[in-house]
Structures are given as C-alpha cells and as structure tokens.
Design an enzyme around this catalytic site. Structure first.
Site, mmCIF file in Angstrom:
data_model
loop_
_atom_site.group_PDB
_atom_site.id
_atom_site.type_symbol
_atom_site.label_atom_id
_atom_site.label_comp_id
_atom_site.label_asym_id
_atom_site.label_seq_id
_atom_site.Cartn_x
_atom_site.Cartn_y
_atom_site.Cartn_z
ATOM 1 N N GLU A 77 69.087 97.489 18.464
ATOM 2 C CA GLU A 77 70.071 96.726 17.714
ATOM 3 C C GLU A 77 70.340 97.361 16.356
ATOM 4 O O GLU A 77 71.485 97.426 15.896
ATOM 5 C CB GLU A 77 69.594 95.287 17.535
ATOM 6 C CG GLU A 77 69.596 94.475 18.809
ATOM 7 C CD GLU A 77 69.352 92.993 18.545
ATOM 8 O OE1 GLU A 77 69.883 92.176 19.309
ATOM 9 O OE2 GLU A 77 68.644 92.686 17.581
ATOM 10 N N ASP A 91 50.729 106.973 26.575
ATOM 11 C CA ASP A 91 51.681 105.922 26.238
ATOM 12 C C ASP A 91 53.059 106.557 26.054
ATOM 13 O O ASP A 91 53.175 107.782 25.933
ATOM 14 C CB ASP A 91 51.216 105.226 24.957
ATOM 15 C CG ASP A 91 52.149 104.106 24.527
ATOM 16 O OD1 ASP A 91 52.624 103.363 25.405
ATOM 17 O OD2 ASP A 91 52.409 103.982 23.324
#
Length: 1133
Positions: A528, A412
């Site tokens: 963000e 992953d």
C-alpha cells in the site's frame, strides 16, 4: 520431539491438578474478588523473567564439571589419572593429570565466557524499565517484575514486554499501530483495536476505578488467534505480542495476560539444545551418540594392547627364573597376592603405559582451532556491510566445519531473500499500461517529465503513445479518461496508509530531507505504501478530508485476500472501491476489460512482480443502508464474530466493474539469485519456508532462480486436498518423482517426495511449523542450515544443525539466537563455499594427523615390551611422554588448521562445484582413516626396528661405549618428532613466514629442550637417567646417519603414494592445484623474459630457455537437468 505435552503436564503438576483449568481469569489491576467467592479460583503465573543462560554463579563449577566428565574421553582420562595415583604405574600421574587439567580448564573458561554473554543479554531484557499503573499512579518497574494482570502504559517506539490485551489508546477511535518486524519479519505497520468497553478509560485514575476481568485460554503457541472474553469476545486484533513495537501512537494502556516463558513467541521458540558438529561426535564420544567413533575404536585398540601384553607377561613368567630372577626378588606380600589381582593390576598398568594412543590434547587443540578460527569470519572485510556498519558474527564456534558439509538450506523469504522494500513498477488501466519515471522498454523517453506516468501500450501502427498523467489526451476517449480517474482515485482512497513526520528506525531517521522534517507513509502493508507513493510521484492525489468522506473500511484478511472502502464524494455519490489478489477479484467482476488486464497480470506474475487488481461499484442509498446493517450486525455478534463478518463482506463485495491492476516489486537482495544458483551448483538443496501467500512466494522463487520456467512444478495445497484425500495426493506426487511409490506413513512419504526434488517452497508456515518441517531425522542424516531474519525464524534456526541470522531491518532476535550472523544473504555464499570449505579441510587434517602421530608415538612402546620381558618399562622419558602432544608437535598442526589454503579462495567462489569434493564427510571416511592409521603403524615399525637393527651389537662412540635403553628410546623419539613434523610440512600448500617459524621453531625447541633436559642435573628430580644422554647420541656420526635414513624411509611411501595418485587418478582439487602452480610459474617467466630487472619466483629456477607446459583448469560445473522437480507446499495457518 514435541514438548507441549510434557510442558502442560509439568505446569499442571506444579499448579496442582485440582486447580488446573483450561482457561485463565485475569483480573485487570489485580482487583480480585474475595477469596471466599465460589467463582474465584486462584492461579499461579510465572513472572516475566527470560532465562537463556545455562549456569549460575553457584552451580557453574559442579554443573560444568558434570557436563565435561559426561564425555567419555574426559571420563576415561580421569580414570587413568586416578589409577596412576592409586597403584604403582610405570609413568608419573603428572603425564595424565596435567593435560587433563589443561583441557578441563580451557573448556570451562570458554563455556563460562559464552554463558556470561547470555546472562548479559538476559539482564538487558529483564531489567528494561516498564511503566505500570498502580493505585492511580504510574510506577517504573523492571520488566522481570511484571505480573499477569498488571496494567502497563506503553509509549511510542517502546517494545511490548509481554503479551498484552489493548484496553485504550491515545487515538479517539481506539486504534494503535504496531510493527512486528522482530516477530514475523514484516516492517509494515499493523492496526490493532482496543476493547470497545474500555477504550474510554484514558487516564491512570480511570483504570484505578475499573473493575473488570478477562477470561482467556491458557498459553498456546498459535500466534494468529486468541480466544477470550472481556465484556464481549476478544480477537487477534486486540492482542499485542511480546517483541512488537508501538508506532505512530502516543501511548496506550494494556493489561498483561501472558508473561515470561508463557508468551506466545516464547512457546514458539524451539528449546535450545547444545549443537555438536559431526566431527566432534566422531572424535568425542557422548552418551547420546550411537555413531561409530574414532575414540571408541582407539579405546578398543588400547584395551586389546593391554590385554595382549598382560597375557604374554604371564606366559613369559611361567618360567620361575623369569618370574623371580636373582636380581629382583619378590616380597612376601607380593607372593601372597592372588594371581587375578596381580593380573588386573598389570592390566591397568599397561593401560596407563599405552593410554597416549588416545590424544587428550587433541580435544583442547580442536577447541582452540574452532575458537581462533572463528575470528577469520569476523575479520573478513568482504562480509562487512557498509550500509549497516556490521560485520559477520560468530555466536557458536563449535560448528565451523559444519559450514562445509551443508546439504539442505532452509531460508525465510521476506527480509532474507528480499529487501522487504516495495517499489511501484507499473499499472494497467483499462488495458493501457503506465510506468513511472517516464521509462518505456528500458529507455527514458525524450521530452517527458521524470515523474510523469506515461501510456506505454502500443498505439496504432505499433508506436508508443506518450501521455503524461496530468494531461491525458482526448484521443483516449472520455470513457477511458473516466476509468483512469476512477482507478487512480481508488488507489488514493482504498488503503490504510498513515502519514508520519519523523521516525527513527535502527538509528536512522526517516522523514528528514536536507535537515527539514518531511512526511512519509506508514501502513500495515508495504504494498500500500508503494502504491500511494507511486500516486504521489505521478502528481495524482486526492484530498480525502475535503472531497471524500470515508464511511466504512472492510479490512484485508488472508482468506478473502482483498480490502474495500466505502466513501462519499462531495457530490453525494457513494462508491465501493476494492483492491486485492486477482484470484479474489476476477470472479466478482461483471464488466470491464478483463481479458487485457488478466493477460497483463499473468505477464507481471511471470516477471516476479506482486500484483493487485482494482475494481469498484456505485452504491445507492438503499444499498449503503443495507451494507451498514450487515456490518453492524456482524460486529456486535457475541459468537462467531469473525465468521459473520466474513459472510457480510462476501455479500457486500460483488458485482464489481474492473478498473485495472498494479504491479509492485519486492526487490531481491543484492546477489541473492547468484547466491542461490551457486548453492545449487555446490550440490545443496534450497527450501524456502515463509508465512507469505502462495503467489508472492512463488514469484520470488522464480526471480531468485530457485524455480525455472522449464521445470515441472508439483503442488500440495489445501485446495487440492479438499478435492482429493491427502493419502491420494501424496501417492500421486510420489509416483511422479519416482517409479516405485513409497510405502509408509504420511511423513515418510512426504519426506521421500521432498528428497527427490531440487527445491521446495512452503507457504503460510507458522514459526513452529518451520522447525518441524526440517528433515534432520531422514535416513541419510543430512546436515541442514536454516537462515532467517525475524523472531519467527528462531525456532527454525535453533532446530537446524547450523543456524544463521541476518542482521537486517527486522530486529536482532534471529541474529542473537543464531550460531552465525551475517549482514546480507549474499554473504552466505562466501561463508559456505570458502570459509566452510577451509574449515572442513583443516579440521579433517587435524583430526587424522593427531591420531596418526599418536599411533606412531605409542606403537614403538608396544613393540618395546617384547624386548623387555613385558615389564612395563617405558621406552620414552617422562618429560617426552608429557610434552610430546603439548609442546613438541602441537603448534604446527594448530597453525596448519588455522591458515591452510589448499586452493585459492577466488577459485572456490568461482567454481562452487568444488564444494562437492568434500560433501558427505568425504575426508573422514573409513578408507582414508585406515590409511592414516596404517601410515602411523608403518612409521612406528620403521622407527623401532630401524633403530634396533642399526644399533644391534654395534659400537657407536669413539671410546667403544654402547648405547643404553634411554639412548635407544631418545633416538626413536627424535626420529618420531622430526618425521611427524616433516609429514605436516609436506601436506602444507599455503606457506607463510608463520609456517616456517612454527614448524622449524618446534623442531629447534625440541633440540634445545633435550639439550637442557639432559645437560643439567635437576635438583627437584629423584632420578637423573637422562643426564648427558641426548648429547652423547648427537656426538655419534652413525646416530646422525640413522636419524636421516629413518626419516627418509618413513616419509618415502606417503610421497610415492601422492605422486602416483596425482599422476594417475587426480581429483578436481589436485588438478586445480597443478593449474595454480603452472599459472604462478608462467607469471614468473613473464617477469624473467621482460628484461634484466626480472623478478625471481620462489621455487622455480631462473632459466630463460625453460619451456613450460601449462595445464588449463578443469572446472566441473554442475547444471540442474531441465526435468528436475520442484515442490511447493502451502499450509494454511
């Protein structure tokens, strides 16, 4: 194999085909209509129980015995034991029954303990308390008692027990924030929305009066979509998945729609099957295995021996004088028995006599070696992480040696290769580059504040301007200042970041500074958070409440790859700020310094940074009203709402003015790039399987050195398959990687392409797709390893031959379902290159040594039948037959298989290419196996005929007494025990006091046991044939000479072979072993010549005049060619 069809069939059959429908109606709070209603179709749903265990208290004994006796080896020894009980055999039933009982008992205890741990984990989940609303009150229930339709009350930081539809929240706007770290590896906060018609229900009494139902599809493994209806269409923003955690929201009310094994994550779990290593398959036959097996081969040898002896016995007894001599007359019953029955009985008796060639004790020794050896991983201090306080864990010890045979590594990305911790690096505003922390070109600029943003773009004359953000100089121009102000204002406003005071994550409190509560940021995107924190550090912040009013949020989605906000300033001006991927922003830009910003974005992408572009446009009042109308129409649509919202966003987000771009880094884990490079040098191919987007994943692959700039990249993307057919694309790629194009279906061509590439990247992968892309079924049958940190990696971990979970920030589901768990990705290097290497070397020697010593043990028994008229007379005493594999020769090989180190572990870490020497099961191939078998036969011939010719017609005692058959057998057995033990001593490279104690202690134990066994008249025995035999043998000088001569003769060929092969055809491992000895010798000489207080070195003479020729280690480093190919596969979910 895809089990979805079988699962659906069983579910329909259990529920009754006539009652099966494609959708389910969930009545909120179980307020169902009367049973006579036509619209009401009763449906049965499973409870919320999770079961990962295999046994129960009642079925453990029969089920475990059934599974153990399904193994051909165990079943074979059971048959031998029963034969010994039924017919008259030359050996006691104890010789087979006792070892079999020991093996079955040890294995049952081990499997029972492992299943008890699974029961314990299941109970911890199933008994977790959950708040359920019943009759207007909150009732505490265990998680396993939840039913579809229950209304549950979830509080902050609680984990959802099943799949839920959000009904209402404590927030006025009807939203809640959720982390899905245990599901998809993302620790960011995602926003979910309550059903509009129920978000006003905020108390238990309100829900007691609610009469509503939800119609939704039957359970599907798709994590990202849900089709349902509750007053209005439902979407994925209303669905809370099992395993996610509520954050930054006091409480919510939700209704259960999928429970237990029907939850979406449960459907994405690959079914757990028992994993067995290649060596286990090789030595222990199994009904599902079709591989050539050592045990089957030796079983054939055993049957051949018994058959040959049976035939030769009746040939020998063809003479009546031999068949029925005067001293052994047959009874009438024996004379009347049919010859076939007598022949079959004799055949079984010979099978019992020779059955020791298949070592039952080897299986329990292998089990013990695997179990005890696994502790070396858990005790390894280099694999201890101080930050987490965690060590490596071993959940399945059956696969230790597979760690040394890995050919493909499937990993992953987020949280595995990277830290999943974003950091703001720089921004480009109107062509000028700004970096935080006053750093320019890697150096701290003098006179600048540590948290200032400076303009590091080259100015006139090639100098670097130093401008703090708080005081941008007028030399940049008013227009530039306005652009910069809009850029930073956009970053401060265009986000979904929330402020939180304090939170506990994995036992660590966030938002605490020097014991005082401080605020920190949370968001659905870690990018963000990094941007807002970067703005905070630069002292550029905007009070949204006082200066700007947030009017609309156009949320981010993976198709648009951008988000926007519409705000109104205190002066009444309307702005549309947008940020997103460069590929989605640049086509919508009509002005701005596109060329300069685009060049900087490409530069940052090459550096492996995650980039976002920022743009804006001013809106008039009319444009804003038109925008509101488009958005409201799309939100209220009853059909195709997502499609209409996307069309509305597309009409609104256009005609932008480009402001700039940002660069954020998702840092690689410590030594991740070094680990991947080492795996490549070791000959392993690394595939990255991620749900992330293409650009981000590719940047990580470049940063981790999985991809290099000089390599050719092949792309198989949705965009390309839209331009060409999939068939054409695959054949184009196939012709690129090899001259002869592959023939076959898509899957075969695809796998052939991937096998010819050194690395592969797959993007936008669903959890089940990660498991399906594994190439276990390829013709080469490579050993695969999967490593991940989230619940979305569980299917991949279960499907691979070896599954490794990382104990990181993203929950523990991957670690719990894995075979091994490690704290960080960097620990994979030592686990494979050192522990895997050692495990494979050790167990290979163990398996071959066991068969060698059993061939040497039983072949003299076969030869002895030619000298005893095939009468099934045993050569060895029953005690020797029973204890040979259990006591006399078992401990030395067990210890060898636990601590042997043929090469120093530091060398294994520094030279990964040594891993190639053991690849593809190189130490258990047929030539090596045949050599060990030949060595066993040779030693057996030396033992038997050496003793036979030395004893033939010779007097050995002072009183002229001849040795009998038991003395002859004891002499052969003594030579056998000493030879096989000394053979192991010659193969040992890593000597400790424990080796000396066990090896010489085993030989001493044999001598002491023989003296006691033959020196005492044991009252519980009905025979005393071994009385004084061993002591009489040791009292003879010729017997001592024979023992020494036969041992030397037996060991000499193997020693000569090793010396010659090391001198003429040394392997890389043997060269390094010589180099290590030379280095040790040099170190000893340095002590000798240092003065009178020199330190002697074991094994080398203390000769100051000794000249030494040292050998330099030859490291065969492996470099990837510059034209090696990579494949990136992007799957759109």
């Amino acid at each position: 194999m895809n089990f979805s069809t079988i699962r659906n069939f069983i579910t329909r059959w259990c529920a009754g085909e006539e009652n099966w429908v494609d959708t389910r109606t969930v009545y909120i709070g179980h307020k169902e209509p009367p049973s006579g209603s036509e619209a009401y179709i009763p449906q049965k749903y499973p409870d919320n129980r999770i079961v990962s265990s295999k046994y129960t208290f009642w079925n453990f004994v029969p089920k475990n015995l059934f599974e153990q006796f399904r193994r051909v080896a165990n079943f074979y020894f059971l048959i031998i034991f029963l034969v010994q009980l039924i017919i008259d055999t030359p050996t006691s039933p104890i010789t087979s029954g006792l070892p079999l009982f020991f093996v079955i008992t040890v294995t049952a205890i081990k499997q029972g303990y492992e299943d008890w741990l699974r029961h314990k984990a299941d109970n911890a989940i199933n008994q977790c308390p959950v708040n359920v609303v019943e009759g207007g009150e909150v009732v505490r229930k265990q998680s396993r008692k939840l039913r579809v339709g229950d209304v549950v009350l979830m509080k902050e930081d609680e984990t959802f027990p099943c799949d839920l539809i959000l009904l209402s929240t404590s927030r006025e706007e009807g939203t809640c924030f959720v982390t899905t770290a245990s599901l998809d590896g993302e620790s960011s906060h995602k926003t979910y929305y309550a059903v509009q018609d129920t978000k006003a229900f905020t108390t238990e009494e309100d829900f007691d009066t609610l009469l509503a139902s939800i119609e939704c599809e039957q359970p599907q493994p798709d994590l990202y979509n849900v089709f349902g209806f509750c007053f209005r269409p439902l979407g994925s923003e209303n669905l809370l998945l099992r395993g996610a955690t509520l954050k930054n929201t006091q409480h919510i009310y939700a209704v259960a729609i999928y429970t237990g094994m029907e939850t979406k994550m449960a459907l994405n779990y690959q079914s757990k099957s028992q994993k067995r290593s290649a060596i286990t398959v090789l030595i222990r036959p199994h009904p599902s295995s079709v591989s050539p097996l050592l045990s089957v081969l030796y079983l054939c040898i055993l049957i051949s021996k018994a058959l040959i002896n049976t035939v030769l016995k009746y040939v020998w007894q063809a003479d009546p004088d031999r068949d029925e001599p005067f001293y052994n007359q047959k009874t009438d019953t024996e004379r009347q028995r049919h010859i076939l029955i007598r022949a079959f009985t004799d055949f079984l008796a010979f099978m019992v006599l020779f059955n020791y060639i298949i070592p039952v004790s080897m299986y329990v020794t292998v089990e013990m070696q695997k179990f005890l050896g696994s502790y070396f991983i858990m005790w390894d201090d280099e694999m201890f992480d101080e930050e987490l306080g965690e060590r490596a864990q071993v959940n399945t010890s059956d696969l230790n040696e597979e760690l040394g045979q890995v050919e493909y590594v499937f990993t992953d990305k987020t949280g595995t290769l990277t830290e999943n911790n974003m950091e703001f690096i720089e921004c480009c505003v109107d062509g000028h580059v700004y970096v935080p922390q006053a750093i320019c070109n890697g150096q701290v600029l003098p006179g600048a504040m540590s948290m200032d943003m400076i303009d590091s773009s080259p100015g006139p004359g090639g100098k670097v301007r130093q401008n703090a953000m708080s005081c941008v100089t007028c030399s940049l121009g008013l227009a530039c200042q306005e652009t910069e102000e809009l850029f930073f204002r956009a970053l401060c406003l265009c986000h979904t970041v929330q402020v939180k005071e304090e939170e506990t994550v994995d036992g660590i409190k966030m938002g605490l500074h020097q014991g005082k509560s401080t605020s920190f940021y949370i968001s659905s995107s870690p990018d963000e958070v990094a941007l807002v924190e970067g703005m905070k550090r630069s002292f550029f912040s905007v009070s949204v409440e006082s200066r700007f009013e947030l009017l609309e949020v156009l949320t981010f989605d993976s198709v648009r790859r951008r988000m926007s906000v519409i705000v109104r300033s205190s002066g009444g001006e309307l702005y549309l700020f947008c940020k997103g991927a460069d590929s989605s922003i640049f086509p919508r830009v009509i002005s701005g310094k596109v060329a300069q910003v685009k060049a900087r974005v490409e530069h940052n992408a090459v550096e492996g940074l995650r980039t976002l572009c920022v743009a804006y446009r001013k809106l008039s009042v009319d444009q804003y009203e038109e925008t509101c109308h488009l958005l409201n129409s799309a939100k209220l649509a009853l059909q195709d709402r997502d499609k209409k919202l996307s069309e509305a966003y597309d009409l609104i987000e256009k005609d932008f003015i480009l402001l700039g771009a940002t660069a954020v880094e998702d840092r690689l884990q410590d030594k991740a790039a070094d680990t991947i490079e080492s795996l490549h040098k070791a000959g392993m191919k690394v595939w990255v399987l991620t749900g992330d987007k293409m650009e981000t994943a590719a940047a990580t692959c470049y940063a981790s050195k999985l991809f290099r700039r000089s390599t050719q990249i092949l792309e198989l993307t949705t965009k390309r398959t839209e331009e060409q057919s999939l068939h054409e694309v695959l054949f184009d790629l196939s012709r690129t990687v090899q001259e002869d194009s592959s023939q076959g279906n898509y899957k075969e061509i695809f796998l052939e392409i991937c096998r010819n590439c050194s690395a592969v990247l797959c993007c936008r992968m669903a959890p089940l797709q990660k498991a399906q892309v594994l190439i276990k079924a390829s013709p080469e049958h490579p050993i695969t390893l999967a490593i991940g940190d989230g619940a979305n990696d569980v299917s991949m971990i279960l499907e691979a031959h070896v599954g490794i979970g990382i104990m990181g920030k993203e929950g523990r589901q991957a670690a719990r379902n894995s075979d091994y768990a490690i704290p960080k990705f960097k620990h994979l290097k030592k686990m494979l290159l050192v522990h895997g290497h050692y495990y494979y070397i050790r167990i290979s020697e163990l398996v071959q040594y066991f068969f060698y010593k059993n061939v040497a043990f039983i072949f003299p028994q076969f030869l002895y039948q030619f000298f005893c008229g095939f009468s099934q007379q045993p050569l060895y005493d029953t005690a020797y037959l029973t204890l040979y594999n259990i006591s006399f020769t078992s401990l030395p090989i067990l210890l060898f298989s636990l601590i042997e180190q043929h090469i120093n572990m530091d060398i294994l870490k520094k030279d990964p290419s040594l891993y190639r020497d053991i690849a593809k099961n190189s130490l258990l191939r047929w030539p090596i196996f045949i050599y060990w078998t030949f060595l066993g036969v040779f030693d057996a011939v030396v033992f038997f005929f050496g003793a036979y010719f030395l004893f033939y017609n010779t007097t050995f005692t002072s009183n002229g007494q001849m040795f009998g058959n038991w003395t002859f057998g004891t002499l052969v057995f003594t030579v056998l025990v000493f030879t096989v033990t000394l053979k192991l001593a010659l193969d040992t490279h890593y000597w400790t006091w424990i080796n000396h104690f066990v090896i010489w202690g085993s030989l001493l134990f044999f001598v002491i046991f023989s003296l006691l066994w033959g020196g005492i008249i044991w009252p519980f025995l009905n025979y005393q044939r071994m009385y004084y035999v061993f002591m009489q043998m040791l009292s003879s000088g010729p017997a001592w000479l024979s023992i020494i001569l036969l041992i030397v003769t037996s060991l000499l060929p193997d020693v000569v072979k090793k010396v010659v092969s090391r001198a003429l055809w040394p392997t890389t491992t043997e060269r390094i072993q010589v180099s290590e000895r030379a280095h040790t010798h040099t170190h000893c000489l340095s002590h000798i010549r240092s003065g009178p207080l020199s330190v002697p070195c074991a094994g080398f003479p203390l000769n100051p005049d000794l000249s030494l020729l040292t050998f330099s280690p030859r490291h065969s480093s492996f470099l990837l060619p510059n034209n090696c190919l990579k494949v990136k596969m992007f799957f759109k979910v």
